[in-house]
Design a protein around this motif. Structure first.
Motif, PDB file in Angstrom:
ATOM      1  N   ALA A 182     -23.840 -10.856  -4.784  1.00 39.38           N
ATOM      2  CA  ALA A 182     -24.986 -11.585  -5.317  1.00 39.38           C
ATOM      3  C   ALA A 182     -25.684 -12.387  -4.223  1.00 39.38           C
ATOM      4  O   ALA A 182     -26.922 -12.425  -4.153  1.00 39.38           O
ATOM      5  CB  ALA A 182     -24.541 -12.500  -6.453  1.00 39.38           C
ATOM      6  N   GLY A 183     -24.894 -13.037  -3.354  1.00 37.36           N
ATOM      7  CA  GLY A 183     -25.492 -13.813  -2.278  1.00 37.36           C
ATOM      8  C   GLY A 183     -26.246 -12.948  -1.290  1.00 37.36           C
ATOM      9  O   GLY A 183     -27.364 -13.289  -0.876  1.00 37.36           O
ATOM     10  N   LEU A 184     -25.661 -11.823  -0.926  1.00 30.76           N
ATOM     11  CA  LEU A 184     -26.326 -10.917   0.012  1.00 30.76           C
ATOM     12  C   LEU A 184     -27.572 -10.300  -0.612  1.00 30.76           C
ATOM     13  O   LEU A 184     -28.589 -10.120   0.063  1.00 30.76           O
ATOM     14  CB  LEU A 184     -25.351  -9.812   0.449  1.00 30.76           C
ATOM     15  N   TYR A 185     -27.501 -10.004  -1.894  1.00 30.40           N
ATOM     16  CA  TYR A 185     -28.667  -9.437  -2.582  1.00 30.40           C
ATOM     17  C   TYR A 185     -29.794 -10.460  -2.660  1.00 30.40           C
ATOM     18  O   TYR A 185     -30.961 -10.144  -2.398  1.00 30.40           O
ATOM     19  CB  TYR A 185     -28.254  -8.980  -3.978  1.00 30.40           C
ATOM     20  N   THR A 186     -29.454 -11.703  -2.989  1.00 28.64           N
ATOM     21  CA  THR A 186     -30.456 -12.763  -3.055  1.00 28.64           C
ATOM     22  C   THR A 186     -31.113 -12.982  -1.699  1.00 28.64           C
ATOM     23  O   THR A 186     -32.324 -13.216  -1.608  1.00 28.64           O
ATOM     24  CB  THR A 186     -29.819 -14.070  -3.551  1.00 28.64           C
ATOM     25  N   ALA A 187     -30.316 -12.851  -0.644  1.00 34.72           N
ATOM     26  CA  ALA A 187     -30.836 -13.015   0.714  1.00 34.72           C
ATOM     27  C   ALA A 187     -31.532 -11.756   1.219  1.00 34.72           C
ATOM     28  O   ALA A 187     -31.997 -11.730   2.365  1.00 34.72           O
ATOM     29  CB  ALA A 187     -29.700 -13.385   1.655  1.00 34.72           C
ATOM     30  N   ARG A 188     -31.598 -10.732   0.387  1.00 36.75           N
ATOM     31  CA  ARG A 188     -32.209  -9.443   0.737  1.00 36.75           C
ATOM     32  C   ARG A 188     -31.527  -8.780   1.930  1.00 36.75           C
ATOM     33  O   ARG A 188     -32.156  -8.061   2.718  1.00 36.75           O
ATOM     34  CB  ARG A 188     -33.713  -9.611   0.999  1.00 36.75           C
ATOM     35  N   ALA A 189     -30.224  -9.034   2.056  1.00 36.54           N
ATOM     36  CA  ALA A 189     -29.459  -8.409   3.131  1.00 36.54           C
ATOM     37  C   ALA A 189     -28.921  -7.050   2.735  1.00 36.54           C
ATOM     38  O   ALA A 189     -28.632  -6.213   3.600  1.00 36.54           O
ATOM     39  CB  ALA A 189     -28.304  -9.323   3.544  1.00 36.54           C
TER      40      ALA A 189
END
Length: 349
Positions: free
Chosen positions: A279-286
């Motif tokens: 979720a964190g990586l997705y939110t950061a568009r990583a």
């Protein structure tokens, strides 16, 4: 009783993609006299298996998709509907226009053409979570609410239910494959799910079995199926004029087997922790993969393929281990296919 004759004219939407390429190979091998019409947004170069196909350019997400399909579907005996948009996940309404609206357009065009066979590529994503044993096609197909992909697949299955009621003379089959793999799909899979954060050197370390440990959520069980095996199932459905749902998958790859593929020791990591990282990586568009995709991968039941094996005499030619190794090798090598959909010429933009 002899099975019906093969369709004389067959329309395949999404014919240049991962699943479509496997279907085209199977058609060329098993139904060489069938005239195949391919529908996609970016036609491939005319090399095998795309060279024996009559290509039509149609954007199924467009408002005039049904009318644009009419020349392709005119005179067809059967339609195999494989087209599906997965990204961008953040643009759910855009995806829905293609996935749900596009399916409505396909069904409308098929009705106008009088086809008597429709095969639709559904997914393992239609199944509800909660099973403790492998499930057959009777398991609830209410999907997983956190995933737009799952919600759209469920919505299309309800469209098919209605279509069957309104068109009892049409044989409607839906295949429910798990993750479909082949070497040529590596670039597509990487762009859809991994993104640039997972580099080819990292994938090479995985392929070469040089990572000592791999974090794995408890209870992980992945199933793969090779694109050629999906193609084989589709041909068998067409030949038999079969209807209903069919789970299409190889054996389940659990943590120990996954460790064997990667040559690494698995380290249990709580699902909640992994989901939080995703979720964190997705939110950061990583990474392009969303938490909803994580839920589909981790919570979907293992599928029982008895019906396909019994009714279609279908068995996968490659195990999940073999499929995983082929895909991983393609990922490490940056393999591309011959079509734009698979990263080939014309894929830019």
């Amino acid at each position: 009783m002899a099975p019906p004759t093969a369709p004389g004219r067959l329309v395949v939407t999404g014919a240049s993609g991962n699943v479509g390429t496997g279907v085209l190979r199977a058609l060329a091998d098993r139904l060489p006299d069938t005239h195949v019409v391919g529908v996609c947004r970016r036609p491939p170069r005319l090399v095998p298996p795309y060279d024996r196909v009559e290509w039509h350019v149609v954007d199924l997400g467009g408002p005039d998709a049904a009318d644009a399909l009419e020349p392709a579907v005119r005179g067809a005996d059967a339609v195999v509907h494989l087209a599906w948009a997965i990204q961008p996940v953040r643009a759910e309404q855009e995806l829905r226009r293609t996935n749900v609206g596009g399916t409505r357009a396909v069904l409308r065009a098929a009705t106008a053409a009088g086809v008597d066979r429709i095969v639709y590529a559904s997914s393992l994503g239609v199944y509800a979570p909660g099973a403790t044993e492998p499930v057959d096609e009777r398991w609830p197909d209410s999907g997983q609410r956190t995933s737009a992909y799952s919600r759209h697949k469920v919505e299309v299955e309800r469209l098919l239910d209605q279509y069957e009621r309104e068109n009892p003379g049409v044989a409607v089959a839906r295949i429910r494959p798990t993750l479909v793999v082949q070497r040529a799909a590596a670039t597509e899979v990487r762009s859809l799910f991994l993104g640039p954060l997972v580099t080819r050197p990292v994938l090479g370390l995985l392929r070469d079995r040089r990572l000592p440990v791999v974090p794995v959520p408890p209870g992980l069980a992945l199933q793969f199926v090779h694109a050629d095996d999906v193609g084989d199932a589709v041909v068998r459905i067409l030949q038999r004029r079969a209807s209903g749902a069919y789970n299409i998958a190889a054996d389940a790859l659990e943590a120990d087997a996954l460790a064997g593929v990667l040559g690494a020791r698995t380290v249990p990591v709580p699902r909640s922790a992994v989901r939080a990282v995703v979720a964190g990586l997705y939110t950061a568009r990583a990474v392009p993969v969303s938490p909803g995709w994580f839920d589909v991968a981790l919570n979907t039941p293992v599928m029982d393929t008895t019906r396909a094996r019994t009714d279609l005499d279908w068995t996968p030619s490659r195990s999940s281990v073999e499929g995983a190794r082929e895909l991983l090798d393609g990922l490490a090598e940056g393999a591309v296919g011959a079509s734009p959909a698979l990263g080939g010429p014309g894929s830019a933009g």
